[in-house]
Write a protein that holds these residues in place. Structure first.
Motif, PDB file in Angstrom:
ATOM      1  N   ARG A   1       0.887  -1.181   0.000  1.00  0.00           N
ATOM      2  CA  ARG A   1       0.000   0.000   0.000  1.00  0.00           C
ATOM      3  C   ARG A   1       0.911   1.212   0.000  1.00  0.00           C
ATOM      4  O   ARG A   1       1.645   1.461   0.966  1.00  0.00           O
ATOM      5  CB  ARG A   1      -0.926  -0.009   1.212  1.00  0.00           C
ATOM      6  N   SER A   2       0.858   1.978  -1.099  1.00  0.00           N
ATOM      7  CA  SER A   2       1.721   3.144  -1.237  1.00  0.00           C
ATOM      8  C   SER A   2       0.881   4.406  -1.169  1.00  0.00           C
ATOM      9  O   SER A   2      -0.215   4.463  -1.720  1.00  0.00           O
ATOM     10  CB  SER A   2       2.475   3.105  -2.570  1.00  0.00           C
ATOM     11  N   ARG A   3       1.399   5.410  -0.482  1.00  0.00           N
ATOM     12  CA  ARG A   3       0.715   6.702  -0.397  1.00  0.00           C
ATOM     13  C   ARG A   3       1.590   7.744  -1.071  1.00  0.00           C
ATOM     14  O   ARG A   3       2.691   8.038  -0.599  1.00  0.00           O
ATOM     15  CB  ARG A   3       0.456   7.087   1.059  1.00  0.00           C
ATOM     16  N   PHE A   4       1.096   8.298  -2.172  1.00  0.00           N
ATOM     17  CA  PHE A   4       1.841   9.289  -2.959  1.00  0.00           C
ATOM     18  C   PHE A   4       1.373  10.705  -2.612  1.00  0.00           C
ATOM     19  O   PHE A   4       0.176  10.941  -2.468  1.00  0.00           O
ATOM     20  CB  PHE A   4       1.625   9.090  -4.462  1.00  0.00           C
ATOM     21  N   ALA A   5       2.314  11.621  -2.496  1.00  0.00           N
ATOM     22  CA  ALA A   5       1.966  13.036  -2.354  1.00  0.00           C
ATOM     23  C   ALA A   5       1.349  13.498  -3.666  1.00  0.00           C
ATOM     24  O   ALA A   5       2.031  13.577  -4.687  1.00  0.00           O
ATOM     25  CB  ALA A   5       3.205  13.868  -2.030  1.00  0.00           C
ATOM     26  N   ALA A   6       0.059  13.791  -3.622  1.00  0.00           N
ATOM     27  CA  ALA A   6      -0.666  14.083  -4.870  1.00  0.00           C
ATOM     28  C   ALA A   6      -0.066  15.275  -5.608  1.00  0.00           C
ATOM     29  O   ALA A   6      -0.111  15.341  -6.831  1.00  0.00           O
ATOM     30  CB  ALA A   6      -2.148  14.334  -4.578  1.00  0.00           C
ATOM     31  N   GLU A   7       0.524  16.182  -4.870  1.00  0.00           N
ATOM     32  CA  GLU A   7       1.021  17.381  -5.535  1.00  0.00           C
ATOM     33  C   GLU A   7       2.361  17.158  -6.213  1.00  0.00           C
ATOM     34  O   GLU A   7       2.880  18.068  -6.854  1.00  0.00           O
ATOM     35  CB  GLU A   7       1.124  18.526  -4.521  1.00  0.00           C
ATOM     36  N   ARG A   8       2.923  15.980  -6.070  1.00  0.00           N
ATOM     37  CA  ARG A   8       4.244  15.768  -6.671  1.00  0.00           C
ATOM     38  C   ARG A   8       4.246  14.703  -7.744  1.00  0.00           C
ATOM     39  O   ARG A   8       5.296  14.356  -8.287  1.00  0.00           O
ATOM     40  CB  ARG A   8       5.244  15.370  -5.571  1.00  0.00           C
TER      41      ARG A   8
END
Lengths: 243, 243
Positions: free
Chosen positions: B228-235
């Motif tokens: 489960r990966s959480r990406f910084a949406a703004e990057r």
DNA sequence: TCAAGTTGTCTATGATAATAGACAACTTGA
DNA sequence: TCAAGTTGTCTATTATCATAGACAACTTGA
């Protein structure tokens, strides 16, 4: 602004209309001397109020592109400035002869060094110090051309400051004791205006320009100044004198 | 309009300011991630009211070119990393292709047991021993995503220690003899970052994240690791390959 | 903890842009 | 001469643009 312009583009509606009409003229959809559609009709095609069209037409009339005749219509002015290419070319005389008021304006003056090409034109050594003068020349209120001129910094020290006050290359040279000069070489090409010149010439992007590379010399043939001028193609035509 | 714009050009002042700033970004005068001059300073350089500058910045922020941070300043948005979603997805290759330097870093490794969902994804029995690896991945120095990965503790004994040294899931699997793997399933949702991940991603609280649940399998289709990966949406932006 | 500096928000004012309608003044062609 | 069509001018209303000042909310570094 209007129903179409929900994005609030930061560009006034009348400006869009004016640009549209100007493009129409430039592309020949409205020939010189011809009557434009009525204000009402233009308003309908652009879906704006008639007063907005009038604002646009007023801006074009201000620049001399169109001329309104009450009761009759609005007509496309045919008036490219006739620019004869002679050995003795003076912008002010040419524009003045057309019944317009010539003006010059300094944009920028700075130090530069001679590239190989510039050195050859000016009879200097590569790397010699130069003064670079960017200026715009106008007839009435319409900008006609922007020029980048290079002079020897040694022979014309402080040329930028002088030009800023006299606003004329002829007077600048006079200030340095040059009583007369003549055009030694002229080379003409055409291109598309870049963003910087577009702003200076009040031209829409993508419009054609005439690029003139020229060098002026004193009566003894010594190079004085070499220039690259960009003319708004829609406002000027060059006349080549034969014979 | 203003003192400078006596000609009433038909272009709003804030638009000129916005265009100027945008050009500055495009030409690299303001680098990505860098702080712009303060609103007051911009107002002075353009000789314009601060509110006009704010209007310009709002337009740029709307388009995602800049981001204002209260009390701190206005920053040039980093170009989002284009993250293509393919069956063969390697973080290091994607980031490297963007001209950035990929890095991985172990946050924590621990023992765990398979919940029903994890067991199904990994083809194990509920309660089977797992290794849980928390890691953060960066491009240059900006953290892009935090991942929680689960692997079978029986098939990959000591996986946490291995990852701590090789800092890459691809290399970890290689270490255990897995020469190749592919993405079997990818599920994307979005959410708001929690406090723990906010610190790890260097994100402000309340910022959006992209949550990607994925399972990688070996060429024979046997599950290797589920994440489960959480990406910084703004990057980052995900590119879905069509066809 | 504090001061300085930053962005966010509020109110207010005047100028300009765009709309709308009405009518005057003029030209043109029938 | 007359009717139709044109540009010119006037009043009026609404929205946006630009300026100005004040203060709140927040970040940063000392």
């Amino acid at each position: 602004m209007s129903l179409q312009d929900t994005s609030s583009s930061g560009v006034a509606l009348w400006r869009l209309v004016a640009d549209g009409i100007e493009r129409g003229i430039a592309e020949g959809r409205f020939a010189a001397g011809e009557k434009l559609p009525g204000e009402m009709e233009i308003a309908e095609t652009y879906r704006v109020n008639r007063h907005t069209v009038r604002r646009a037409l007023a801006a074009l009339a201000e620049r001399g592109l169109v001329r309104a005749e009450r009761g009759s219509g609005t007509y496309v002015e045919e008036q490219k400035i006739a620019y004869p290419l002679r050995s003795r070319t003076r912008f002010s005389e040419i524009v003045g002869a057309g019944g317009r008021e010539p003006r010059g304006q300094l944009i920028d003056a700075s130090q530069d060094v001679a590239s190989r090409e510039l050195a050859r034109e000016l009879g200097l050594k590569t790397g010699a110090p130069l003064v670079r003068i960017e200026s715009v020349r106008l007839a009435d209120r319409a900008p006609i051309c922007v020029s980048t001129a290079w002079l020897s910094a040694e022979r014309f020290p402080g040329a930028g400051d002088v030009f800023a006050s006299v606003r004329s290359m002829t007077k600048l040279l006079e200030h340095f004791g040059v009583r007369d000069y003549r055009r030694a070489s002229t080379r003409i090409t055409a291109g598309i205006v870049d963003a910087t010149d577009a702003a200076r010439l009040d031209l829409a992007l993508g419009r054609p320009i005439l690029v003139v590379d020229s060098t002026d010399v004193d009566p003894d043939g010594r190079p004085l100044v070499t220039k690259r001028s960009r003319f708004a193609a829609e406002r000027v035509e060059f006349l080549v004198e034969n014979g």
